[in-house]
Enzyme design. Structure first.
Site, mmCIF file in Angstrom:
data_model
loop_
_atom_site.group_PDB
_atom_site.id
_atom_site.type_symbol
_atom_site.label_atom_id
_atom_site.label_comp_id
_atom_site.label_asym_id
_atom_site.label_seq_id
_atom_site.Cartn_x
_atom_site.Cartn_y
_atom_site.Cartn_z
ATOM 1 N N GLY A 1 0.820 -1.202 0.000
ATOM 2 C CA GLY A 1 0.000 0.000 0.000
ATOM 3 C C GLY A 1 0.850 1.245 0.000
ATOM 4 N N SER A 2 0.291 2.314 0.517
ATOM 5 C CA SER A 2 0.974 3.600 0.517
ATOM 6 C C SER A 2 1.989 3.684 1.651
ATOM 7 C CB SER A 2 -0.039 4.734 0.672
ATOM 8 O OG SER A 2 -0.639 4.677 1.967
ATOM 9 N N ARG B 1 2.035 6.053 3.729
ATOM 10 C CA ARG B 1 1.236 6.451 4.893
ATOM 11 C C ARG B 1 0.699 5.217 5.620
ATOM 12 N NH1 ARG B 1 -4.151 9.846 3.855
ATOM 13 N NH2 ARG B 1 -4.681 7.837 2.913
ATOM 14 N N GLY C 1 2.055 2.263 5.572
ATOM 15 C CA GLY C 1 3.199 1.586 6.179
ATOM 16 C C GLY C 1 3.647 2.216 7.478
ATOM 17 N N GLU D 1 5.573 -3.334 1.337
ATOM 18 C CA GLU D 1 5.787 -2.902 -0.047
ATOM 19 C C GLU D 1 4.974 -1.625 -0.231
ATOM 20 O OE1 GLU D 1 7.965 -4.145 -1.828
ATOM 21 O OE2 GLU D 1 8.249 -6.217 -1.189
ATOM 22 N N CYS E 1 2.941 -0.011 -8.805
ATOM 23 C CA CYS E 1 3.917 0.500 -7.838
ATOM 24 C C CYS E 1 5.261 0.735 -8.507
ATOM 25 C CB CYS E 1 4.063 -0.471 -6.663
ATOM 26 S SG CYS E 1 4.354 -2.174 -7.157
#
Length: 514
Positions: A245-246, A248, A250, A267, A301
Protein backbone atom coordinates in the site's frame (compact mmCIF):
# COMPACT_ATOMS: atom_id res chain seq x y z
CA UNK A 1 -17.26 1.46 -27.56
CA UNK A 2 -17.45 0.62 -23.84
CA UNK A 3 -19.03 -2.69 -22.81
CA UNK A 4 -22.26 -2.13 -20.90
CA UNK A 5 -22.45 -2.63 -17.14
CA UNK A 6 -25.12 -5.28 -17.66
CA UNK A 7 -22.81 -7.30 -19.89
CA UNK A 8 -19.93 -6.89 -17.45
CA UNK A 9 -22.17 -7.96 -14.58
CA UNK A 10 -23.13 -11.13 -16.44
CA UNK A 11 -19.51 -11.82 -17.31
CA UNK A 12 -18.53 -11.55 -13.64
CA UNK A 13 -21.34 -13.92 -12.65
CA UNK A 14 -20.30 -16.55 -15.19
CA UNK A 15 -16.63 -16.38 -14.18
CA UNK A 16 -17.42 -16.70 -10.48
CA UNK A 17 -19.54 -19.76 -11.16
CA UNK A 18 -16.80 -21.39 -13.24
CA UNK A 19 -14.28 -20.75 -10.45
CA UNK A 20 -16.57 -22.40 -7.91
CA UNK A 21 -18.05 -19.33 -6.22
CA UNK A 22 -21.84 -19.73 -6.42
CA UNK A 23 -24.09 -16.86 -5.34
CA UNK A 24 -25.43 -17.01 -1.82
CA UNK A 25 -23.39 -16.60 1.31
CA UNK A 26 -20.48 -14.71 -0.25
CA UNK A 27 -22.02 -12.64 -3.05
CA UNK A 28 -25.41 -11.79 -4.45
CA UNK A 29 -26.40 -10.40 -7.87
CA UNK A 30 -28.39 -7.59 -6.28
CA UNK A 31 -28.57 -5.92 -2.90
CA UNK A 32 -26.76 -8.02 -0.33
CA UNK A 33 -27.24 -8.52 3.39
CA UNK A 34 -26.53 -5.86 5.97
CA UNK A 35 -22.83 -5.20 6.15
CA UNK A 36 -22.29 -6.12 2.50
CA UNK A 37 -20.21 -4.00 0.14
CA UNK A 38 -20.60 -3.43 -3.57
CA UNK A 39 -18.15 -4.71 -6.15
CA UNK A 40 -17.67 -2.06 -8.82
CA UNK A 41 -16.00 -2.00 -12.22
CA UNK A 42 -13.90 1.00 -13.32
CA UNK A 43 -14.70 0.14 -16.95
CA UNK A 44 -18.10 1.82 -16.66
CA UNK A 45 -18.18 2.89 -13.03
CA UNK A 46 -21.16 0.57 -12.56
CA UNK A 47 -21.95 -1.98 -9.87
CA UNK A 48 -21.31 -5.68 -10.47
CA UNK A 49 -22.77 -7.31 -7.37
CA UNK A 50 -22.79 -7.17 -3.58
CA UNK A 51 -20.38 -9.18 -1.47
CA UNK A 52 -20.57 -10.14 2.17
CA UNK A 53 -17.95 -8.53 4.38
CA UNK A 54 -16.45 -9.89 7.58
CA UNK A 55 -17.10 -8.62 11.08
CA UNK A 56 -14.46 -8.32 13.81
CA UNK A 57 -15.88 -11.54 15.28
CA UNK A 58 -15.43 -13.23 11.90
CA UNK A 59 -11.85 -11.97 11.79
CA UNK A 60 -11.08 -13.37 15.23
CA UNK A 61 -12.54 -16.73 14.24
CA UNK A 62 -10.61 -16.83 10.94
CA UNK A 63 -7.29 -15.98 12.60
CA UNK A 64 -7.91 -18.57 15.32
CA UNK A 65 -8.76 -21.21 12.71
CA UNK A 66 -5.62 -20.40 10.71
CA UNK A 67 -3.53 -20.59 13.88
CA UNK A 68 -5.01 -23.97 14.75
CA UNK A 69 -4.41 -25.23 11.20
CA UNK A 70 -0.80 -24.06 11.49
CA UNK A 71 -0.24 -26.52 14.35
CA UNK A 72 -0.94 -29.36 11.93
CA UNK A 73 0.45 -27.82 8.75
CA UNK A 74 3.90 -27.08 10.18
CA UNK A 75 4.42 -30.79 10.82
CA UNK A 76 3.67 -31.77 7.22
CA UNK A 77 6.92 -32.39 5.27
CA UNK A 78 7.73 -29.45 3.02
CA UNK A 79 7.65 -31.49 -0.24
CA UNK A 80 4.16 -32.68 0.74
CA UNK A 81 3.15 -29.07 1.39
CA UNK A 82 4.42 -28.38 -2.10
CA UNK A 83 1.76 -30.74 -3.48
CA UNK A 84 -0.92 -28.25 -2.42
CA UNK A 85 0.80 -25.44 -4.30
CA UNK A 86 1.35 -27.70 -7.31
CA UNK A 87 -2.40 -28.38 -7.44
CA UNK A 88 -3.14 -24.68 -7.06
CA UNK A 89 -0.87 -23.96 -10.02
CA UNK A 90 -2.76 -26.50 -12.11
CA UNK A 91 -6.07 -24.87 -11.27
CA UNK A 92 -4.69 -21.43 -12.03
CA UNK A 93 -3.61 -22.66 -15.47
CA UNK A 94 -7.08 -24.09 -16.01
CA UNK A 95 -8.76 -20.82 -15.00
CA UNK A 96 -6.22 -18.40 -16.45
CA UNK A 97 -8.76 -16.73 -18.73
CA UNK A 98 -11.36 -16.54 -15.96
CA UNK A 99 -9.06 -14.87 -13.48
CA UNK A 100 -7.81 -12.47 -16.13
CA UNK A 101 -11.43 -11.49 -16.79
CA UNK A 102 -11.90 -10.63 -13.13
CA UNK A 103 -8.65 -8.64 -13.00
CA UNK A 104 -9.84 -6.59 -15.98
CA UNK A 105 -13.34 -6.21 -14.56
CA UNK A 106 -12.19 -4.99 -11.15
CA UNK A 107 -8.82 -3.32 -11.74
CA UNK A 108 -9.34 -2.14 -15.33
CA UNK A 109 -6.17 -3.76 -16.70
CA UNK A 110 -5.95 -4.40 -20.42
CA UNK A 111 -6.23 -8.01 -21.51
CA UNK A 112 -2.54 -8.78 -22.00
CA UNK A 113 -1.60 -7.27 -18.65
CA UNK A 114 -4.37 -9.18 -16.88
CA UNK A 115 -3.24 -12.43 -18.47
CA UNK A 116 0.34 -11.57 -17.56
CA UNK A 117 -0.64 -11.09 -13.93
CA UNK A 118 -2.27 -14.52 -13.81
CA UNK A 119 0.82 -15.98 -15.45
CA UNK A 120 2.82 -14.56 -12.53
CA UNK A 121 0.63 -16.63 -10.24
CA UNK A 122 1.38 -19.77 -12.20
CA UNK A 123 5.09 -18.99 -12.30
CA UNK A 124 5.36 -18.39 -8.56
CA UNK A 125 3.56 -21.67 -7.88
CA UNK A 126 6.16 -23.46 -10.02
CA UNK A 127 8.89 -21.64 -8.11
CA UNK A 128 7.39 -22.49 -4.72
CA UNK A 129 6.97 -26.17 -5.55
CA UNK A 130 10.69 -26.36 -6.32
CA UNK A 131 11.42 -24.36 -3.19
CA UNK A 132 9.62 -26.97 -1.09
CA UNK A 133 12.67 -29.21 -1.58
CA UNK A 134 15.22 -26.43 -1.13
CA UNK A 135 14.58 -24.82 2.25
CA UNK A 136 18.27 -25.11 2.94
CA UNK A 137 20.15 -24.40 6.13
CA UNK A 138 23.94 -24.27 6.57
CA UNK A 139 26.46 -26.41 8.37
CA UNK A 140 29.22 -24.39 10.05
CA UNK A 141 32.54 -25.64 11.47
CA UNK A 142 32.68 -25.79 15.24
CA UNK A 143 35.78 -24.78 17.20
CA UNK A 144 35.10 -27.69 19.57
CA UNK A 145 36.16 -31.24 18.69
CA UNK A 146 33.29 -33.67 18.39
CA UNK A 147 30.73 -30.95 17.77
CA UNK A 148 28.70 -29.98 14.75
CA UNK A 149 26.97 -26.63 14.18
CA UNK A 150 24.14 -26.05 11.77
CA UNK A 151 21.12 -23.86 11.18
CA UNK A 152 17.62 -25.11 10.53
CA UNK A 153 14.57 -23.28 9.25
CA UNK A 154 11.10 -23.79 10.69
CA UNK A 155 7.56 -22.60 9.87
CA UNK A 156 6.79 -19.22 11.36
CA UNK A 157 3.03 -19.13 11.96
CA UNK A 158 0.05 -17.25 10.56
CA UNK A 159 0.85 -14.79 7.77
CA UNK A 160 -1.49 -11.81 7.56
CA UNK A 161 -1.64 -10.62 3.96
CA UNK A 162 -2.97 -7.20 2.94
CA UNK A 163 -2.96 -6.50 -0.80
CA UNK A 164 -3.74 -3.55 -3.07
CA UNK A 165 -6.07 -3.19 -6.05
CA UNK A 166 -3.43 -2.76 -8.74
CA UNK A 167 -2.14 -6.35 -8.52
CA UNK A 168 -5.17 -8.08 -7.04
CA UNK A 169 -4.00 -11.66 -7.63
CA UNK A 170 -0.24 -11.72 -8.29
CA UNK A 171 0.85 -10.33 -4.92
CA UNK A 172 -1.50 -12.76 -3.18
CA UNK A 173 0.15 -15.63 -5.03
CA UNK A 174 3.69 -14.38 -4.34
CA UNK A 175 3.04 -14.49 -0.62
CA UNK A 176 0.63 -17.39 -0.37
CA UNK A 177 2.53 -19.92 -2.48
CA UNK A 178 5.78 -19.27 -0.62
CA UNK A 179 4.15 -19.10 2.82
CA UNK A 180 2.34 -22.41 2.31
CA UNK A 181 5.45 -24.37 1.32
CA UNK A 182 7.26 -22.79 4.26
CA UNK A 183 4.63 -24.33 6.55
CA UNK A 184 2.70 -21.16 7.34
CA UNK A 185 -1.01 -20.49 7.08
CA UNK A 186 -2.47 -17.33 5.53
CA UNK A 187 -5.22 -14.86 6.40
CA UNK A 188 -5.87 -12.55 3.43
CA UNK A 189 -7.45 -9.13 3.43
CA UNK A 190 -7.63 -7.96 -0.21
CA UNK A 191 -8.39 -4.45 -1.41
CA UNK A 192 -12.05 -3.58 -0.98
CA UNK A 193 -11.92 -2.58 -4.66
CA UNK A 194 -11.21 -6.14 -5.86
CA UNK A 195 -13.29 -8.60 -3.81
CA UNK A 196 -14.35 -10.82 -6.71
CA UNK A 197 -10.81 -11.80 -7.67
CA UNK A 198 -10.25 -12.67 -4.01
CA UNK A 199 -13.35 -14.88 -3.89
CA UNK A 200 -12.26 -16.72 -7.03
CA UNK A 201 -8.68 -17.26 -5.83
CA UNK A 202 -9.90 -18.49 -2.46
CA UNK A 203 -12.32 -20.94 -4.07
CA UNK A 204 -9.53 -22.37 -6.23
CA UNK A 205 -7.19 -22.71 -3.26
CA UNK A 206 -9.91 -24.42 -1.22
CA UNK A 207 -10.38 -26.86 -4.07
CA UNK A 208 -6.62 -27.44 -4.24
CA UNK A 209 -6.56 -28.09 -0.49
CA UNK A 210 -9.37 -30.62 -0.78
CA UNK A 211 -7.71 -32.35 -3.74
CA UNK A 212 -4.32 -32.57 -1.99
CA UNK A 213 -5.57 -33.44 1.49
CA UNK A 214 -4.43 -30.19 3.11
CA UNK A 215 -6.38 -28.57 5.96
CA UNK A 216 -9.03 -26.22 4.62
CA UNK A 217 -8.05 -23.52 7.10
CA UNK A 218 -4.50 -23.13 5.78
CA UNK A 219 -6.01 -20.09 4.04
CA UNK A 220 -8.79 -17.78 5.19
CA UNK A 221 -10.26 -14.78 3.37
CA UNK A 222 -11.48 -11.63 5.13
CA UNK A 223 -13.33 -9.12 2.98
CA UNK A 224 -13.68 -5.68 4.48
CA UNK A 225 -12.42 -2.15 4.71
CA UNK A 226 -9.35 -0.64 6.31
CA UNK A 227 -10.58 -1.65 9.76
CA UNK A 228 -10.32 -5.32 8.80
CA UNK A 229 -6.68 -4.79 7.84
CA UNK A 230 -6.04 -3.11 11.18
CA UNK A 231 -7.57 -6.11 12.93
CA UNK A 232 -5.03 -8.39 11.23
CA UNK A 233 -2.17 -6.02 12.01
CA UNK A 234 -2.98 -6.03 15.73
CA UNK A 235 -3.73 -9.75 16.14
CA UNK A 236 -1.07 -11.47 18.30
CA UNK A 237 -1.43 -14.87 16.52
CA UNK A 238 -0.37 -13.24 13.23
CA UNK A 239 3.40 -13.78 13.20
CA UNK A 240 4.08 -11.91 9.95
CA UNK A 241 2.15 -9.11 8.26
CA UNK A 242 2.89 -8.65 4.56
CA UNK A 243 1.23 -5.42 3.46
CA UNK A 244 1.16 -3.59 0.13
CA UNK A 245 0.00 0.00 0.00
CA UNK A 246 0.97 3.60 0.52
CA UNK A 247 3.84 4.89 2.62
CA UNK A 248 1.24 6.45 4.89
CA UNK A 249 -0.25 3.02 5.46
CA UNK A 250 3.20 1.59 6.18
CA UNK A 251 3.89 4.24 8.81
CA UNK A 252 0.93 2.85 10.73
CA UNK A 253 1.39 -0.87 10.07
CA UNK A 254 5.12 -1.14 10.80
CA UNK A 255 5.13 0.32 14.34
CA UNK A 256 1.95 -1.51 15.33
CA UNK A 257 3.32 -4.89 14.29
CA UNK A 258 6.68 -4.13 15.90
CA UNK A 259 4.99 -3.09 19.15
CA UNK A 260 3.85 -6.68 19.62
CA UNK A 261 7.18 -8.05 18.34
CA UNK A 262 5.69 -9.34 15.10
CA UNK A 263 7.42 -9.24 11.74
CA UNK A 264 6.42 -7.24 8.70
CA UNK A 265 7.11 -7.10 4.97
CA UNK A 266 6.12 -3.68 3.66
CA UNK A 267 5.79 -2.90 -0.05
CA UNK A 268 4.97 0.80 -0.05
CA UNK A 269 5.27 3.81 -2.35
CA UNK A 270 7.44 3.92 -5.44
CA UNK A 271 8.58 7.10 -7.23
CA UNK A 272 10.55 5.30 -9.89
CA UNK A 273 12.99 6.94 -12.29
CA UNK A 274 14.95 6.10 -15.40
CA UNK A 275 18.18 7.76 -16.48
CA UNK A 276 18.69 8.07 -20.25
CA UNK A 277 22.32 8.78 -21.10
CA UNK A 278 23.72 10.39 -24.20
CA UNK A 279 24.85 7.01 -25.51
CA UNK A 280 21.44 5.33 -25.15
CA UNK A 281 19.56 3.57 -27.93
CA UNK A 282 16.67 6.04 -28.05
CA UNK A 283 14.28 3.73 -29.88
CA UNK A 284 14.75 1.02 -27.25
CA UNK A 285 14.48 3.60 -24.49
CA UNK A 286 11.28 5.12 -25.90
CA UNK A 287 9.57 1.75 -26.26
CA UNK A 288 10.48 0.78 -22.71
CA UNK A 289 9.50 4.14 -21.25
CA UNK A 290 6.03 4.17 -22.81
CA UNK A 291 5.09 0.85 -21.25
CA UNK A 292 6.71 1.64 -17.90
CA UNK A 293 5.01 5.04 -17.64
CA UNK A 294 1.62 4.46 -19.31
CA UNK A 295 1.02 0.75 -18.66
CA UNK A 296 -1.81 -0.05 -16.23
CA UNK A 297 -2.79 3.63 -16.66
CA UNK A 298 0.15 4.60 -14.45
CA UNK A 299 -1.17 2.62 -11.49
CA UNK A 300 1.67 0.17 -10.85
CA UNK A 301 3.92 0.50 -7.84
CA UNK A 302 6.78 0.22 -10.35
CA UNK A 303 5.34 2.78 -12.80
CA UNK A 304 7.97 5.12 -14.24
CA UNK A 305 7.23 8.57 -12.84
CA UNK A 306 10.50 10.47 -13.38
CA UNK A 307 12.66 10.58 -16.52
CA UNK A 308 16.15 12.02 -16.14
CA UNK A 309 17.55 12.59 -19.63
CA UNK A 310 20.91 13.82 -20.86
CA UNK A 311 20.39 17.32 -22.24
CA UNK A 312 21.93 16.44 -25.61
CA UNK A 313 19.30 13.79 -26.39
CA UNK A 314 16.29 15.15 -24.47
CA UNK A 315 14.53 16.79 -27.41
CA UNK A 316 14.99 13.79 -29.71
CA UNK A 317 13.70 11.38 -27.06
CA UNK A 318 10.75 13.59 -26.16
CA UNK A 319 9.74 13.79 -29.81
CA UNK A 320 9.55 9.99 -29.91
CA UNK A 321 7.70 9.77 -26.61
CA UNK A 322 5.14 12.44 -27.44
CA UNK A 323 4.40 10.81 -30.78
CA UNK A 324 3.91 7.45 -29.08
CA UNK A 325 1.67 8.96 -26.38
CA UNK A 326 -0.55 10.66 -28.94
CA UNK A 327 -1.10 7.31 -30.65
CA UNK A 328 -1.92 5.31 -27.49
CA UNK A 329 -5.28 3.53 -27.86
CA UNK A 330 -7.33 4.43 -24.77
CA UNK A 331 -10.58 2.72 -23.92
CA UNK A 332 -12.34 -0.51 -22.97
CA UNK A 333 -9.65 -2.80 -21.55
CA UNK A 334 -11.41 -5.85 -22.98
CA UNK A 335 -10.89 -4.49 -26.53
CA UNK A 336 -7.97 -6.19 -28.27
CA UNK A 337 -6.28 -2.99 -29.44
CA UNK A 338 -6.56 -1.02 -26.17
CA UNK A 339 -3.29 -0.20 -24.39
CA UNK A 340 -4.57 2.16 -21.69
CA UNK A 341 -7.64 1.35 -19.65
CA UNK A 342 -9.41 3.37 -16.97
CA UNK A 343 -8.19 4.79 -13.70
CA UNK A 344 -9.56 2.95 -10.70
CA UNK A 345 -11.72 5.82 -9.43
CA UNK A 346 -12.74 9.46 -9.58
CA UNK A 347 -10.30 10.15 -6.75
CA UNK A 348 -7.39 9.03 -8.93
CA UNK A 349 -8.58 11.32 -11.71
CA UNK A 350 -8.80 14.31 -9.36
CA UNK A 351 -5.28 13.60 -8.10
CA UNK A 352 -3.98 13.63 -11.66
CA UNK A 353 -5.70 16.93 -12.40
CA UNK A 354 -4.39 18.50 -9.21
CA UNK A 355 -0.86 17.28 -9.91
CA UNK A 356 -0.88 18.71 -13.45
CA UNK A 357 -2.16 22.04 -12.16
CA UNK A 358 0.61 22.12 -9.55
CA UNK A 359 3.21 21.19 -12.17
CA UNK A 360 2.19 24.20 -14.24
CA UNK A 361 2.41 26.44 -11.18
CA UNK A 362 5.93 25.06 -10.58
CA UNK A 363 6.97 26.10 -14.09
CA UNK A 364 6.39 22.76 -15.80
CA UNK A 365 5.20 22.39 -19.38
CA UNK A 366 2.64 19.71 -20.22
CA UNK A 367 3.93 18.39 -23.54
CA UNK A 368 1.17 15.87 -24.19
CA UNK A 369 -1.86 14.31 -22.52
CA UNK A 370 -3.71 15.02 -19.32
CA UNK A 371 -7.22 15.17 -20.75
CA UNK A 372 -10.18 12.93 -20.04
CA UNK A 373 -11.60 10.59 -22.65
CA UNK A 374 -14.93 8.82 -23.15
CA UNK A 375 -16.78 10.87 -20.54
CA UNK A 376 -19.94 10.84 -22.67
CA UNK A 377 -19.86 7.08 -23.14
CA UNK A 378 -19.00 6.30 -19.52
CA UNK A 379 -19.78 9.22 -17.26
CA UNK A 380 -18.86 7.34 -14.08
CA UNK A 381 -15.60 5.92 -15.46
CA UNK A 382 -12.31 7.79 -15.75
CA UNK A 383 -10.26 7.28 -18.87
CA UNK A 384 -7.37 9.73 -19.13
CA UNK A 385 -4.59 10.55 -21.52
CA UNK A 386 -1.16 9.70 -20.06
CA UNK A 387 0.77 12.94 -19.67
CA UNK A 388 4.39 14.01 -20.14
CA UNK A 389 5.48 17.11 -18.26
CA UNK A 390 8.86 18.81 -18.71
CA UNK A 391 9.97 20.27 -15.39
CA UNK A 392 12.64 22.90 -14.70
CA UNK A 393 13.68 21.18 -11.46
CA UNK A 394 12.78 18.33 -9.14
CA UNK A 395 10.12 20.06 -7.05
CA UNK A 396 8.25 18.76 -4.03
CA UNK A 397 5.54 17.57 -6.42
CA UNK A 398 8.05 15.49 -8.38
CA UNK A 399 9.61 14.09 -5.22
CA UNK A 400 6.18 12.79 -4.19
CA UNK A 401 4.20 10.04 -5.87
CA UNK A 402 1.04 10.73 -7.85
CA UNK A 403 -0.65 7.40 -8.57
CA UNK A 404 -1.66 8.33 -12.11
CA UNK A 405 -0.04 8.30 -15.58
CA UNK A 406 2.16 11.40 -15.32
CA UNK A 407 5.80 11.29 -16.42
CA UNK A 408 7.97 14.19 -15.21
CA UNK A 409 11.02 14.92 -17.36
CA UNK A 410 14.25 16.45 -16.04
CA UNK A 411 17.58 16.95 -17.81
CA UNK A 412 21.19 16.58 -16.71
CA UNK A 413 24.75 17.02 -17.95
CA UNK A 414 26.94 14.71 -15.81
CA UNK A 415 26.04 11.16 -14.76
CA UNK A 416 26.83 11.85 -11.11
CA UNK A 417 24.31 14.69 -11.25
CA UNK A 418 21.70 12.33 -12.71
CA UNK A 419 22.28 9.76 -9.95
CA UNK A 420 22.02 12.42 -7.26
CA UNK A 421 18.73 13.59 -8.74
CA UNK A 422 17.56 10.02 -9.03
CA UNK A 423 18.26 9.26 -5.37
CA UNK A 424 16.94 12.56 -3.99
CA UNK A 425 13.45 11.21 -3.24
CA UNK A 426 12.11 9.39 -0.17
CA UNK A 427 11.10 6.25 -2.10
CA UNK A 428 13.40 3.52 -3.36
CA UNK A 429 11.58 0.81 -5.26
CA UNK A 430 12.56 0.50 -8.92
CA UNK A 431 15.00 2.24 -11.27
CA UNK A 432 16.69 1.85 -14.63
CA UNK A 433 19.35 3.31 -16.87
CA UNK A 434 19.46 3.33 -20.66
CA UNK A 435 23.00 3.35 -22.01
CA UNK A 436 25.33 1.62 -24.46
CA UNK A 437 28.33 2.51 -22.32
CA UNK A 438 29.32 -0.36 -20.03
CA UNK A 439 30.98 1.97 -17.54
CA UNK A 440 27.81 4.05 -17.21
CA UNK A 441 25.78 0.91 -16.57
CA UNK A 442 28.16 -0.33 -13.89
CA UNK A 443 28.26 3.10 -12.26
CA UNK A 444 24.47 3.05 -11.94
CA UNK A 445 24.49 -0.44 -10.42
CA UNK A 446 27.33 0.29 -7.98
CA UNK A 447 26.82 0.74 -4.26
CA UNK A 448 26.86 4.54 -4.70
CA UNK A 449 24.60 4.37 -7.75
CA UNK A 450 20.86 3.71 -7.67
CA UNK A 451 19.61 3.34 -4.09
CA UNK A 452 16.57 1.28 -5.11
CA UNK A 453 15.74 -2.35 -4.44
CA UNK A 454 15.45 -2.90 -8.21
CA UNK A 455 18.01 -1.45 -10.64
CA UNK A 456 17.80 -2.33 -14.33
CA UNK A 457 19.86 -1.66 -17.44
CA UNK A 458 18.19 -1.06 -20.81
CA UNK A 459 14.75 -2.14 -19.63
CA UNK A 460 12.07 -0.16 -17.85
CA UNK A 461 11.19 0.00 -14.19
CA UNK A 462 8.18 -2.34 -14.34
CA UNK A 463 7.62 -5.93 -15.37
CA UNK A 464 9.72 -7.83 -12.80
CA UNK A 465 10.09 -11.61 -13.06
CA UNK A 466 9.15 -13.77 -10.07
CA UNK A 467 12.62 -15.36 -9.75
CA UNK A 468 14.13 -12.23 -8.22
CA UNK A 469 13.21 -10.89 -4.80
CA UNK A 470 10.83 -7.94 -5.19
CA UNK A 471 10.95 -4.92 -2.91
CA UNK A 472 12.52 -1.57 -2.19
CA UNK A 473 14.39 0.63 0.25
CA UNK A 474 13.79 3.85 2.21
CA UNK A 475 10.10 4.72 2.40
CA UNK A 476 9.25 1.81 0.12
CA UNK A 477 9.55 -0.32 3.23
CA UNK A 478 12.53 -2.62 2.78
CA UNK A 479 10.68 -5.93 2.55
CA UNK A 480 11.14 -8.63 -0.09
CA UNK A 481 8.62 -10.97 -1.67
CA UNK A 482 8.54 -13.72 -4.29
CA UNK A 483 11.86 -15.13 -5.51
CA UNK A 484 15.51 -15.55 -4.52
CA UNK A 485 15.80 -16.05 -0.74
CA UNK A 486 12.68 -14.04 0.13
CA UNK A 487 11.30 -17.28 1.60
CA UNK A 488 13.43 -16.73 4.72
CA UNK A 489 11.09 -13.96 5.87
CA UNK A 490 8.33 -16.57 6.19
CA UNK A 491 10.35 -18.89 8.44
CA UNK A 492 12.22 -18.76 11.72
CA UNK A 493 15.89 -19.73 11.98
CA UNK A 494 17.37 -21.96 14.69
CA UNK A 495 21.10 -22.42 15.28
CA UNK A 496 21.86 -25.94 16.48
CA UNK A 497 24.99 -27.36 18.08
CA UNK A 498 25.32 -31.13 18.42
CA UNK A 499 27.89 -32.65 20.76
CA UNK A 500 28.62 -36.17 19.55
CA UNK A 501 31.71 -36.56 21.73
CA UNK A 502 31.84 -37.94 25.26
CA UNK A 503 33.20 -34.70 26.74
CA UNK A 504 31.69 -31.35 27.63
CA UNK A 505 33.69 -28.58 26.00
CA UNK A 506 32.80 -24.90 26.30
CA UNK A 507 33.26 -22.36 23.54
CA UNK A 508 36.08 -19.82 23.68
CA UNK A 509 38.05 -22.26 25.87
CA UNK A 510 36.03 -21.31 28.95
CA UNK A 511 36.97 -23.53 31.91
CA UNK A 512 34.20 -24.22 34.39
CA UNK A 513 35.30 -27.51 35.90
CA UNK A 514 34.15 -28.22 39.44
Amino acid sequence: MITSTADLRERAREVLLRCGVPPGATWTPGAGPAGASTARTPITGGDLCDVATASPTDADAAIAAAHEAFRTWRGVPAPVRGALVRRLGELLREHREDLADLVTLEAGKIRSEALGEVQEMVDVCDFAVGLSRQLYGRTMPSERPGHRMMETWHPLGVVGLITAFNFPVAVWAWNTAVALVCGDTVVWKPSELTPLTALACTALLERAAADSGAPRDVHRLLLGDRGMGEHIVDAPPVALVSATGSTRMGRSVGPRVAARFGRSILELGGNNAAVVTGSADLDLAAQSIVFAAAGTAGQRCTTLRRLIVHADVADALLDKLCAAYRALPIGDPFAADTLVGPLISATSYERQREALDQARRDGGEVLVGGGRRLAEAAADAYYVEPAIVRMPAQTDLVRGETFAPILYVLTYRELDEAIRTHNAVPQGLSSSIFTRDHAEAERFLASDGSDCGIANVNIGTSGAEIGGAFGGEKETGGGRESGSDAWRAYMRRATNTVNYSSELRLAQNVDFTT
